[in-house]
Design a protein around this motif. Structure first.
Motif, short mmCIF file in Angstrom:
data_model
loop_
_atom_site.label_atom_id
_atom_site.label_comp_id
_atom_site.label_asym_id
_atom_site.label_seq_id
_atom_site.Cartn_x
_atom_site.Cartn_y
_atom_site.Cartn_z
N PHE A 68 4.36 0.59 -3.92
CA PHE A 68 5.11 -0.66 -3.95
C PHE A 68 6.34 -0.53 -4.84
CE2 PHE A 68 6.20 -4.77 -5.77
CZ PHE A 68 6.24 -5.59 -4.65
N THR A 119 2.01 5.59 3.22
CA THR A 119 1.54 5.46 1.84
C THR A 119 0.54 6.56 1.52
OG1 THR A 119 1.88 3.06 1.82
CG2 THR A 119 0.35 3.96 0.20
N LEU A 131 0.66 2.11 6.15
CA LEU A 131 -0.53 2.66 5.51
C LEU A 131 -0.56 4.18 5.58
CD1 LEU A 131 -3.18 1.88 4.10
CD2 LEU A 131 -4.28 1.86 6.34
N LEU A 189 -1.29 2.34 -4.59
CA LEU A 189 -0.70 1.11 -4.08
C LEU A 189 0.41 0.60 -4.99
CD1 LEU A 189 -3.94 -0.74 -2.89
CD2 LEU A 189 -2.21 0.39 -1.46
N GLU A 190 0.14 0.62 -6.31
CA GLU A 190 1.17 0.20 -7.27
C GLU A 190 2.37 1.13 -7.20
OE1 GLU A 190 3.35 1.39 -10.53
OE2 GLU A 190 1.32 2.22 -10.62
N VAL A 197 -6.63 4.80 -5.84
CA VAL A 197 -6.18 3.80 -4.87
C VAL A 197 -5.28 2.77 -5.55
CG1 VAL A 197 -6.93 1.91 -3.38
CG2 VAL A 197 -8.16 4.09 -3.33
#
Length: 491
Positions: A366, A387, A384, A362-363, A358
């Motif tokens: 981004f 992603t 979301l 996310l990193e 996770v």
């Protein structure tokens, strides 16, 4: 026997988790460095190139290695022939290995520009020995420049490319320079959007690696090399299908500096069909894994701080890590069947893996959006979901890299297949490896679906999120395969 198999599966699982944890933490460190320099020039060299003027401009050779690129070759030639650079100090060599109409298109376009005073030549070889690497070596033997600017056929560099990059080489230890890459067809589908984001993330991370002086794996296009550096390294090596990465590693081990200018952007084209994407990523995985093991001894013998050595290992073996994720997919069924995750060690190891996944996702997402310069506004739910799909697409990539790693292990280093781009990709006969990869996709989807059902049946829920994500990732590429086959009838 069952106990031994269970122990073996758990041991491999935990090794991959530890390996993944180290990689995520190192990438997070570089990500934070990238964020700090995002609002300013990325390196001291980049500072000096902004609006820089130098007393004596050097002779530059622009090398254009092409092979059967009829759809894009003319615009590439037009772009480099419109470079802003002092007259008489620029030569352009179209290194043509084509066997189709590309040769005639390139010849006619080169003659048009030559008639208006551009120093441009079409260079043909009698055979394709060494593929792209051999083509480049042949090209530099016929060039006169102190620097080589290299562009693949699907690139369109800006007119001021050389004016912004050449001043950086006032530092005599700067051996090569990489610039940013944008993708003009990134919004064609989620497949192209994923590729733009994934490679945008790589560019974003390279910002931090460059700023921190860490080892990086750089592209072989939209770049500039110092001739002295290339000569000292012996040129490109045809023993690997990622000759650009191989030369970059050798340069960095030879203590040559590199610079990364993200603000200088050449536009390129992404594969639009899943078949083209498959064969490209298998080739990349095979070449990157081969290059990593090829240079590991030299890397370990270098004197460097521990953190820089860890980043070097992370960079060189990130492809091995991705391939090892597919090993986890293969282990998911026996782990679900034999291991009930009763022990705290396995339970916390599983929680750690998903927590790291996770965090990394996310990193990565981004950095990918920043690196690919996506600034579109989306709803939170859409963002979301995209992603999650973005993360899921790394699992088919793990399969392609796994196959590439296995082939490299068995000595398949030079099996080079050009990646078809644009509408031409629907007309190209794909190599046999495409069928092998497709069969593996079907197997992986069914295998993970069975693992999900078995997990629910046995009440062993720990690996179900992984297997569901595998089904989503492989389900997407299988869906695109069906769409591609329907589209074939139009071409």
């Amino acid at each position: 026997m069952l106990a031994l198999l269970s122990w073996f599966c758990r041991a491999i699982f935990l090794v991959v988790v530890v390996y993944f944890a180290l990689y995520v933490l190192l990438e997070l460190r570089v990500f934070l460095i990238s964020r700090k320099v995002e609002q300013r020039k990325l390196t001291e060299l980049a500072h000096s190139s902004s609006g820089a003027q130098i007393d004596s401009w050097p002779l530059v050779s622009v090398l254009l290695p092409i092979y059967n690129e009829s759809e894009v070759v003319e615009r590439l030639i037009d772009a480099v022939c419109n470079f802003s650079y002092p007259a008489g100090l620029l030569e352009i060599l179209v290194l043509d290995d084509s066997t189709d109409s590309t040769t005639e298109l390139a010849r006619l376009r080169a003659e048009q520009h030559k008639a208006r005073g551009v120093d441009i030549r079409l260079v043909k070889r009698s055979n394709r020995k060494g593929y792209k690497a051999g083509n480049l070596v042949n090209g530099i033997q016929q060039s006169c420049g102190e620097f080589f600017a290299i562009f693949d056929a699907d690139f369109v560099p800006p007119a001021d490319f050389l004016l912004k990059t050449i001043p950086c080489f006032e530092d005599p230890k700067l051996g090569f320079l990489q610039t940013g890459i944008g993708y003009e067809n990134r919004d064609v589908s989620f497949l192209t959007r994923f590729q733009a984001m994934e490679m945008g993330h790589q560019q974003y991370v390279t910002v931090g690696l460059s700023e921190d002086g860490d080892m990086a794996s750089l592209s072989g296009s939209s770049c500039v090399w110092r001739k002295q550096c290339v000569d000292a390294l012996g040129g490109w090596n045809a023993s690997t299908v990622t000759e650009d990465v191989d030369l970059g590693y050798r340069a960095q081990f030879g203590e040559w500096k590199y610079a990364y200018l993200r603000d200088v952007v050449s536009m390129s084209v992404l594969p639009e069909t899943v078949s083209s994407y498959r064969i490209q990523r298998e080739r990349w995985g095979r070449g990157l894994i081969h290059s990593g093991f090829k240079h590991v001894k030299q890397m370990l013998s270098q004197r460097m701080p521990l953190i820089k050595r860890m980043h070097a290992i992370s960079t060189m073996f990130s492809s091995v890590l991705l391939a090892s994720i597919y090993v986890l997919i293969l282990l998911s069924l026996p782990l679900t069947y034999f291991v009930h995750f009763d022990g705290a060690f396995m339970r916390w190891g599983t929680f750690a893996f998903f927590g790291l996944a996770v965090l990394w996702g996310l990193e990565n997402a981004f950095g990918a959006r920043r690196g690919a310069r996506f600034d579109d506004k989306r709803s939170a739910a859409k963002d979301l979901w995209d992603t999650y799909r973005y993360i899921a697409m790394f699992l088919p990539m793990a399969w392609y890299y796994f196959v590439g790693g296995v082939r490299a292990l068995f000595g398949v280093y030079g099996d080079f297949h050009r990646t078809p781009k644009g509408k031409n990709s629907y007309r190209v006969i794909m190599p046999r490896i495409n069928t092998v990869l497709l069969a593996g996709e079907v197997f992986s989807f069914l295998y993970s679906a069975i693992s999900v059902l078995l997990g629910f049946k046995r009440g062993n829920y720990f690996l179900i999120p992984l297997n569901v994500t595998v089904c989503v990732g492989f389900g997407m590429v299988l869906y695109w395969t069906c769409k591609e086959r329907r589209s074939l009838k139009k071409y």
